[in-house]
Design a protein around this motif. Structure first.
Motif, PDB file in Angstrom:
ATOM      1  N   ALA A  95       4.031   4.750  -4.965  1.00 54.27           N
ATOM      2  CA  ALA A  95       2.903   4.810  -5.899  1.00 54.27           C
ATOM      3  C   ALA A  95       3.388   4.489  -7.311  1.00 54.27           C
ATOM      4  O   ALA A  95       2.737   3.742  -8.056  1.00 54.27           O
ATOM      5  N   SER A  96       4.548   5.014  -7.675  1.00 55.58           N
ATOM      6  CA  SER A  96       5.109   4.711  -8.998  1.00 55.58           C
ATOM      7  C   SER A  96       5.464   3.237  -9.110  1.00 55.58           C
ATOM      8  O   SER A  96       5.283   2.619 -10.166  1.00 55.58           O
ATOM      9  N   MET A  97       5.969   2.677  -8.015  1.00 54.07           N
ATOM     10  CA  MET A  97       6.284   1.241  -8.026  1.00 54.07           C
ATOM     11  C   MET A  97       5.017   0.433  -8.304  1.00 54.07           C
ATOM     12  O   MET A  97       5.046  -0.544  -9.070  1.00 54.07           O
ATOM     13  N   LYS A 115       0.875  -1.166   0.000  1.00 55.73           N
ATOM     14  CA  LYS A 115       0.000   0.000   0.000  1.00 55.73           C
ATOM     15  C   LYS A 115       0.917   1.221   0.000  1.00 55.73           C
ATOM     16  O   LYS A 115       1.681   1.419   0.938  1.00 55.73           O
ATOM     17  N   PRO A 116       0.878   2.026  -1.069  1.00 56.34           N
ATOM     18  CA  PRO A 116       1.872   3.094  -1.170  1.00 56.34           C
ATOM     19  C   PRO A 116       1.712   4.170  -0.104  1.00 56.34           C
ATOM     20  O   PRO A 116       0.594   4.590   0.190  1.00 56.34           O
ATOM     21  N   ALA A 117       2.836   4.577   0.491  1.00 53.52           N
ATOM     22  CA  ALA A 117       2.814   5.625   1.506  1.00 53.52           C
ATOM     23  C   ALA A 117       3.420   6.925   0.980  1.00 53.52           C
ATOM     24  O   ALA A 117       3.250   7.972   1.574  1.00 53.52           O
ATOM     25  N   TYR A 118       4.183   6.841  -0.103  1.00 54.36           N
ATOM     26  CA  TYR A 118       4.728   8.064  -0.709  1.00 54.36           C
ATOM     27  C   TYR A 118       4.838   7.863  -2.218  1.00 54.36           C
ATOM     28  O   TYR A 118       4.635   6.753  -2.719  1.00 54.36           O
ATOM     29  N   GLU A 119       5.149   8.954  -2.911  1.00 54.73           N
ATOM     30  CA  GLU A 119       5.100   8.943  -4.382  1.00 54.73           C
ATOM     31  C   GLU A 119       5.923   7.827  -5.033  1.00 54.73           C
ATOM     32  O   GLU A 119       5.494   7.209  -5.991  1.00 54.73           O
ATOM     33  N   VAL A 146      22.810  15.140  -0.895  1.00 58.34           N
ATOM     34  CA  VAL A 146      21.453  15.260  -0.354  1.00 58.34           C
ATOM     35  C   VAL A 146      20.541  15.811  -1.440  1.00 58.34           C
ATOM     36  O   VAL A 146      20.839  16.809  -2.082  1.00 58.34           O
ATOM     37  N   ASN A 147      19.445  15.142  -1.656  1.00 58.92           N
ATOM     38  CA  ASN A 147      18.439  15.585  -2.614  1.00 58.92           C
ATOM     39  C   ASN A 147      17.127  15.546  -1.829  1.00 58.92           C
ATOM     40  O   ASN A 147      16.480  14.508  -1.731  1.00 58.92           O
ATOM     41  N   LYS A 148      16.791  16.695  -1.230  1.00 57.14           N
ATOM     42  CA  LYS A 148      15.691  16.739  -0.246  1.00 57.14           C
ATOM     43  C   LYS A 148      14.391  16.128  -0.750  1.00 57.14           C
ATOM     44  O   LYS A 148      13.871  16.518  -1.779  1.00 57.14           O
ATOM     45  N   ASN A 149      13.900  15.155   0.001  1.00 57.74           N
ATOM     46  CA  ASN A 149      12.592  14.542  -0.270  1.00 57.74           C
ATOM     47  C   ASN A 149      12.367  14.086  -1.707  1.00 57.74           C
ATOM     48  O   ASN A 149      11.263  14.206  -2.233  1.00 57.74           O
ATOM     49  N   TRP A 150      13.415  13.555  -2.332  1.00 54.55           N
ATOM     50  CA  TRP A 150      13.278  13.137  -3.726  1.00 54.55           C
ATOM     51  C   TRP A 150      12.165  12.094  -3.912  1.00 54.55           C
ATOM     52  O   TRP A 150      11.539  12.027  -4.965  1.00 54.55           O
ATOM     53  N   ARG A 151      11.916  11.291  -2.873  1.00 59.99           N
ATOM     54  CA  ARG A 151      10.910  10.218  -2.984  1.00 59.99           C
ATOM     55  C   ARG A 151       9.496  10.733  -3.193  1.00 59.99           C
ATOM     56  O   ARG A 151       8.602   9.988  -3.582  1.00 59.99           O
ATOM     57  N   SER A 152       9.287  12.011  -2.819  1.00 57.48           N
ATOM     58  CA  SER A 152       7.934  12.559  -2.931  1.00 57.48           C
ATOM     59  C   SER A 152       7.843  13.617  -4.022  1.00 57.48           C
ATOM     60  O   SER A 152       6.841  14.300  -4.146  1.00 57.48           O
ATOM     61  N   ASN A 153       8.897  13.740  -4.801  1.00 56.61           N
ATOM     62  CA  ASN A 153       8.952  14.805  -5.792  1.00 56.61           C
ATOM     63  C   ASN A 153       8.800  14.224  -7.207  1.00 56.61           C
ATOM     64  O   ASN A 153       9.667  13.503  -7.702  1.00 56.61           O
ATOM     65  N   GLN A 154       7.682  14.559  -7.825  1.00 58.98           N
ATOM     66  CA  GLN A 154       7.365  13.998  -9.148  1.00 58.98           C
ATOM     67  C   GLN A 154       8.483  14.212 -10.173  1.00 58.98           C
ATOM     68  O   GLN A 154       8.803  13.326 -10.954  1.00 58.98           O
TER      69      GLN A 154
END
Ligand SMILES: Nc1nc2c(ncn2[C@@H]2O[C@H](COP(=O)(O)OP(=O)(O)OP(=O)(O)O)[C@@H](O)[C@H]2O)c(=O)[nH]1
Ligand SMILES: [Mg+2]
Length: 293
Positions: A72-74, A65-69, A275-283
């Motif tokens: 969701a892509s996965m 169940k996706p918790a972050y972007e 560091v790439n801030k919050n890349w997991r949630s950035n489209q």
């Protein structure tokens, strides 16, 4: 002579052994494997070619169940694997009792194409448990043919492959007969490094990491590679590097050894951390790393 070809897409819960099975079929380490869930993040093709067949396997991320972007892509990759399959492999492992995601589960039970339900890791079970599990899944997925296997030990793997060939439609090949995968060299470099990070770092760290290979120079005797390990926060950067750089060095040494095997050539691997801030949630970032289709 008739020719068979088709898409055989492997889906299931995280950590059940999907990537292990695909690698066993292909005979190459195309997908990374670790004991942690969510090791696979992409849909990865592994193509097995014969004179009169072409099996286009797809390894996919475990269903969550996706918790972050990023997750969701996965799951979009998993969805896409339902769309073009000629045959579905639904993999479960010994001891497993359900697929939590109902939407995906009903896609399996209502599939109009053949479904092979592979009960994996039977090397860890005894006869009583095995029989109980076969019974359980036979009642849950009426449209599936159930085969018990051990992807790790190769038990019944050849039998499954022969059955796949029987079930495939007649069709010309979809890819050139010498092609092994759809992914470029850089993808396998990134994945090899990420595998070492999954193995050596705890908790959230591996899930906050993405790899970007910035340079790939192939010379006659050596391949020179420079890759960035991207993390989400400054504190994670320190953890990746470790005391006097020792942790990062270990990742580099182990990844280099694997890559030398993969490419059959000497490798020079340079790693650094950014560091790439919050890349997991950035489209936009996700797209850049190949997650948005
Ligand atoms: N005992 C046993 N372990 C297995 C077998 N197949 C896979 N494993 C182990 O199970 C773990 C997960 O294997 P993977 O192939 O990465 O599983 P996956 O389904 O691709 O996992 P995700 O990519 O995270 O969804 C690894 O530690 C494997 O070595 C098997 O037949 N028997
Ligand atoms: Mg996997």
């Amino acid at each position: 002579m008739s020719h068979k070809a088709g898409f055989v897409n492997i889906i299931g819960n995280p950590n059940v052994g999907k990537s292990t099975l695909m690698n066993a079929f292909v005979g190459e380490k195309l997908s990374i494997i670790t004991s942690k869930a969510q090791t696979t993040r992409h849909r990865i093709l592994g193509i097995v070619n014969g004179e009169d067949f072409q099996v286009v396997l797809s390894d996919t991320p475990g269903i969550i169940k996706p918790a972050y972007e990023l997750q969701a892509s996965m799951m979009d990759f998993v969805k896409s694997a339902f769309d073009d399959a000629d045959l579905l492999i639904y993999m479960v492992e010994i001891g497993e009792r359900e697929l939590k995601d109902e939407a995906f589960f009903s896609k399996i039970t209502n599939a109009k194409i053949p479904v092979l339900l592979l009960l994996n890791k039977i090397d860890k079970s005894d006869q009583t448990q095995l029989e109980e599990q076969v019974q359980l899944w036979a009642e849950k997925v009426l449209n599936a043919e159930i085969i018990a296997i051990s992807a790790l030990e190769g038990f019944n793997v050849k039998e499954v492959f022969d059955r796949i060939i029987e079930l495939l439609p007649e069709s010309p090949p979809y890819y050139p007969k010498d092609q092994l995968t759809d992914k470029p060299e850089r993808f396998f470099i990134n994945e090899t490094i990420r595998e070492k990070i999954l193995i050596h770092y705890k908790k959230e760290i591996p899930y906050a990491v993405e790899i970007d290979t910035e340079e790939f120079f192939e010379e006659e005797k050596i391949i020179r590679i420079r890759s960035v390990i991207m993390v989400e926060r400054e504190t994670q950067k320190g953890i990746i590097i470790g005391h006097k750089g020792s942790a990062l060095k270990r990742v580099g040494v182990e990844a280099r050894k694997d890559l030398e095997k993969f490419f059959g050539k000497q490798i020079h691997l340079e790693l650094y951390v950014k560091v790439n801030k919050n890349w997991r949630s950035n489209q936009r970032q996700l797209k850049r790393f190949g997650y948005n289709q």
